[in-house]
Design an enzyme around this catalytic site. Structure first.
Site, short mmCIF file in Angstrom:
data_model
loop_
_atom_site.label_atom_id
_atom_site.label_comp_id
_atom_site.label_asym_id
_atom_site.label_seq_id
_atom_site.Cartn_x
_atom_site.Cartn_y
_atom_site.Cartn_z
N CYS A 10 -9.46 -9.23 12.87
CA CYS A 10 -8.91 -8.40 11.78
C CYS A 10 -9.18 -9.04 10.42
CB CYS A 10 -7.40 -8.23 11.99
SG CYS A 10 -6.56 -7.40 10.63
N CYS A 13 -5.97 -10.24 8.74
CA CYS A 13 -5.49 -11.48 9.35
C CYS A 13 -6.31 -12.67 8.85
CB CYS A 13 -5.55 -11.40 10.88
SG CYS A 13 -4.27 -10.34 11.60
N HIS A 52 0.39 -9.14 12.55
CA HIS A 52 -0.59 -8.09 12.85
C HIS A 52 0.09 -6.97 13.65
CE1 HIS A 52 -4.48 -6.24 13.50
NE2 HIS A 52 -4.03 -5.95 14.71
N ASN A 93 -1.28 4.85 5.36
CA ASN A 93 -2.11 5.67 6.24
C ASN A 93 -1.92 5.12 7.65
OD1 ASN A 93 -3.22 7.05 4.00
ND2 ASN A 93 -4.70 5.41 3.71
N HIS A 104 -4.43 -2.59 10.52
CA HIS A 104 -3.39 -3.59 10.27
C HIS A 104 -2.44 -2.92 9.28
CE1 HIS A 104 -2.33 -8.05 9.67
NE2 HIS A 104 -1.45 -7.37 8.92
N HIS A 106 -0.43 -1.70 6.40
CA HIS A 106 -0.48 -2.02 4.98
C HIS A 106 -0.13 -0.78 4.16
CE1 HIS A 106 -4.51 -0.45 5.87
NE2 HIS A 106 -4.63 -0.16 4.59
N HIS A 108 -0.82 1.03 0.27
CA HIS A 108 -1.62 1.05 -0.95
C HIS A 108 -0.67 1.27 -2.11
CE1 HIS A 108 -5.65 1.53 0.96
NE2 HIS A 108 -4.89 1.98 1.95
#
Length: 119
Positions: A10, A13, A52, A93, A104, A106, A108
């Site tokens: 990843c 990561c 993760h 998303n 992973h 996250h 925005h």
């Protein structure tokens, strides 16, 4: 980062582990924030869990507090980036059909201009 909480393939990561250099704008025990390499707005940051988790859909009950920690980081960094007063957008998303490119968890954080629904 605990090695069992990471995916060796990843990209996020690898950033968190320091294998790929980037400027961290925020870091605590659970979350990091750094700039998106393909920004869609003048301020386009990624708020990433250190653990993760492939997507929002993959979160467990024990992971739920991470969302609050991510939002706390968003608020602080938005203030530091000078976009808190005029406004900003926070997006998660979840999955390929939603546009998630890196598997992973996250967020925005986007701002720095007027945003319409295209971005």
């Amino acid at each position: 980062m605990n090695p069992e909480q990471r995916d060796k393939d990843c990209i996020f990561c690898k950033i968190i582990a320091g294998e790929i250099p980037t400027e961290l704008l925020y870091q605590d025990e659970d979350v990091v924030v750094f700039r998106d390499i393909n920004p869609l707005t003048p301020v386009h940051l990624l708020v990433v869990t250190k653990k993760h988790i492939p997507s929002l859909a993959d979160m467990s009950e024990e992971d739920t507090p991470l969302i609050g920690k991510m939002i706390r980081a968003v608020k602080q960094v938005a203030r530091e980036q000078g976009i808190a007063e005029k406004g900003y957008r926070v997006t998660i998303n979840s999955g390929a059909d939603a546009g998630q490119i890196v598997p992973h968890l996250h967020m925005h954080l986007m701002g720095g201009r007027h945003l319409d629904w295209k971005h």
